[in-house]
Design a protein around this motif. Structure first.
Motif, short mmCIF file in Angstrom:
data_model
loop_
_atom_site.label_atom_id
_atom_site.label_comp_id
_atom_site.label_asym_id
_atom_site.label_seq_id
_atom_site.Cartn_x
_atom_site.Cartn_y
_atom_site.Cartn_z
N LEU A 90 26.30 2.36 13.83
CA LEU A 90 25.15 1.73 14.48
C LEU A 90 25.22 1.91 15.99
CD1 LEU A 90 25.08 -1.63 12.46
CD2 LEU A 90 23.67 0.40 12.09
N ALA A 91 26.42 1.73 16.54
CA ALA A 91 26.60 1.82 17.99
C ALA A 91 26.47 3.26 18.48
CB ALA A 91 27.95 1.26 18.39
N GLY A 92 26.62 4.22 17.59
CA GLY A 92 26.55 5.62 17.99
C GLY A 92 25.15 6.19 17.99
N GLY A 95 19.50 6.47 20.09
CA GLY A 95 18.44 5.60 20.57
C GLY A 95 18.91 4.44 21.40
N LEU A 96 20.23 4.19 21.42
CA LEU A 96 20.78 3.09 22.22
C LEU A 96 21.02 3.51 23.67
CD1 LEU A 96 23.35 1.36 19.83
CD2 LEU A 96 21.21 0.42 20.71
N GLY A 97 20.88 4.79 23.98
CA GLY A 97 21.10 5.23 25.35
C GLY A 97 22.54 5.04 25.78
N ASN A 98 22.72 4.57 27.01
CA ASN A 98 24.06 4.28 27.54
C ASN A 98 24.45 2.90 27.03
OD1 ASN A 98 26.43 4.29 28.95
ND2 ASN A 98 25.49 4.20 30.98
N PHE A 99 25.34 2.86 26.05
CA PHE A 99 25.62 1.62 25.33
C PHE A 99 27.08 1.22 25.47
CE2 PHE A 99 27.22 -0.41 21.44
CZ PHE A 99 26.44 -1.57 21.44
N ALA A 100 27.31 -0.09 25.61
CA ALA A 100 28.67 -0.63 25.64
C ALA A 100 28.65 -1.99 24.95
CB ALA A 100 29.16 -0.78 27.08
N ILE A 449 25.25 -4.28 25.47
CA ILE A 449 24.37 -3.90 26.57
C ILE A 449 23.97 -2.44 26.42
CG2 ILE A 449 24.06 -3.73 29.07
CD1 ILE A 449 26.30 -5.70 29.47
N SER A 450 22.68 -2.18 26.58
CA SER A 450 22.15 -0.82 26.55
C SER A 450 21.33 -0.57 27.80
CB SER A 450 21.27 -0.62 25.31
OG SER A 450 20.48 0.56 25.43
N VAL A 458 15.38 -0.31 21.54
CA VAL A 458 16.76 -0.78 21.52
C VAL A 458 16.91 -2.16 20.92
CG1 VAL A 458 18.73 -1.40 22.97
CG2 VAL A 458 17.41 0.66 23.48
N ARG A 459 16.02 -3.07 21.23
CA ARG A 459 16.22 -4.46 20.81
C ARG A 459 16.38 -4.62 19.30
NH1 ARG A 459 12.94 -8.74 24.33
NH2 ARG A 459 11.46 -8.51 22.62
#
Length: 475
Positions: A90-92, A95-100, A449-450, A458-459
């Motif tokens: 999911l985190a990869g 569509g999440l852009g720069n994600f942490a 955070i994205s 993203v939401r």
């Protein structure tokens, strides 16, 4: 960047008026030893303003469904491999852009899953968690913010002195604003009639409690009529709202002047002569009103993501710590208060207290650490649990506050009534940080955070990650 370019924290439907009530009861009780969670899920709301297609009625409960889950102190802990299997795909998502993000066990303080946890990204309104923690660590939770009227320079004049209370209202008793237990101008007038029986023809306003610019770096004046903010001064009515009953309605551009004129009107004084002044240090106090306790202000601020309350609390932290009550001074003292309490603020850069600025940067590890401390089991009967109001103020997924209209897809509906989290949304910024109980009844903390992608995209994905945690034993 105004409302057309900046996406507000909640993307609420315009013109909704007073926040709609729904048949939801959510109680989060974290007891010292075992704790418990009681949650009720609720139906989704319509009109998502382009945030993705709503789920069919069959996908989301049509009525509140009890979901009783007791927190077992001996509930198994998810494994790193189990969480990685569930969350990493999911985190990869591109569509999440720069994600942490991080997932933390608050009972043990250990990080269970992470992705670039120390990368400082624009947090949006999850930055309010920093201000909240600093306020609860610095100020007495029972403390109130006071507005007073003192004698003016002439016998027929008085000075309205701002004390940082955003909840002061001109509404009469029995009529509610958006704030809990607001202080009322009518009570000040009643005091004045007793202490100053002579005629009052002029009202002055004192805003000297705070210093510096009234709008922060990265703010847009267009956000005032858009309802996101009002100039930050220590004197205002209803958070600077034009309509005190509208949570998201437009704000005024001169909140202190509006407050002074409202008092002048109630006293029969000349509204056009209201101007600024600095009260003499020994001026006789003619009346005083107080806000609700700090803990109540914090909860209301988090639930509704109130930028103005966050900024005023940040300045009160600065004053309590002998700092400069300006944007720069307040942001510095918020981080200093967290550092003094033992939280690592490395990478955090704050230029305001609300997260509205596009210049703010916060690593998700810091958000996770703060929430982890708030959710940690009490350390003995004398543990003051200073940060607990951070949890009780978090919106409930699909239930209230800024999560009222979220968790409405087939992939995220399982989180309704179970996830409690602070939201954060600006153009190209989406964040979600809170607590959730997993399938085994284990309380977990998460911070996501994205940056760089549309919140409309993203939401729902952040909601899905949190909902996945609620259904995951992950061992």
């Amino acid at each position: 960047m105004g409302f057309g370019r900046r996406i507000g924290d909640t993307l609420r439907v315009p013109g909704r008026g007073v926040r709609r009530g729904i048949a939801v009861l959510v109680i989060l009780m974290l007891a010292a030893a075992t704790g418990s969670v009681i949650a009720l899920t609720a139906p989704s709301m319509a009109s998502k303003l382009g945030l993705g297609a709503s789920t069919a009625a069959a996908d989301v409960p049509a009525a509140p469904v009890p979901a009783l889950r007791a927190l077992n102190a001996n509930a198994p802990l998810p494994t790193a491999s189990g969480l990685a299997e569930a969350l990493t795909p999911l985190a990869g998502s591109a569509g999440l852009g720069n994600f942490a993000g991080v997932v933390v066990d608050p009972a043990g303080g250990t990080t269970l899953w992470q992705r670039s946890p120390d990368q400082a990204l624009a947090p949006g309104s999850t930055a309010k968690l920093l201000t909240t923690a600093a306020a609860l660590l610095t100020l007495d939770s029972t403390q109130r913010l006071y507005t007073k009227v003192v004698a003016g320079p002439t016998p027929d004049s008085v000075i309205l002195v701002g004390g940082g209370d955003p909840t002061l209202t001109a509404l009469p008793a029995g009529k509610n604003s958006v704030y809990p237990q607001p202080a009322r101008l009518d009570d000040l007038v009643a005091d004045l009639r007793k202490t100053h029986p002579g005629p009052i023809t002029r009202v002055l306003i004192d805003t000297s409690r705070y210093t510096g610019p009234t709008l922060a770096q990265g703010w847009d004046p267009a956000d005032i009529p858009a309802g996101n903010i009002t100039p930050i001064v220590p004197l205002m009515l209803d958070g600077g709202r034009v309509d005190p009953t509208l949570q998201d309605g437009p704000r005024v551009s001169q909140p202190a002047l509006a407050a002074g004129r409202a008092l002048a009107e109630k006293l029969g004084a000349d509204q056009n002569s209201v101007t600024t002044a600095v009260a003499a240090p020994n001026a006789a106090v003619l009346g005083t009103v107080a806000s609700a306790p700090i803990s109540d202000l914090v909860e209301n601020m988090l639930q509704n993501s109130d930028n103005v309350t966050a900024e005023l609390l940040a300045r009160e932290v600065a004053i309590a710590r002998n700092g400069d009550p300006s944007f720069t001074g307040a942001a510095a003292q918020v981080l200093a208060a967290l550092s003094q309490a033992g939280f690592a603020t490395t990478g955090a850069v704050m230029v305001d207290g609300s997260g509205l600025s596009t210049s703010d940067r916060v690593p998700p590890r810091l958000l996770g650490t703060l929430l982890g401390a708030a959710a940690a089991p009490a350390q003995g009967a004398d543990d003051p649990e200073l940060l607990r109001p951070m949890l009780s103020g978090l919106p409930v997924a699909g239930g209230d506050g800024t999560l009222e209209d979220r968790f409405d897809t087939a992939n995220s509906a399982d989180g309704r009534g179970v996830v409690r989290a602070k939201t954060g949304t600006l153009s190209g910024v989406s964040s979600l940080a809170g607590v959730v109980t997993d399938a085994d009844g284990r309380l977990l903390v998460f911070a996501l955070i994205s940056n760089g992608q549309s919140p409309a995209t993203v939401r729902p994905q952040l909601d899905t990650i949190a909902a996945t945690l609620s259904q995951c034993g992950c061992r």
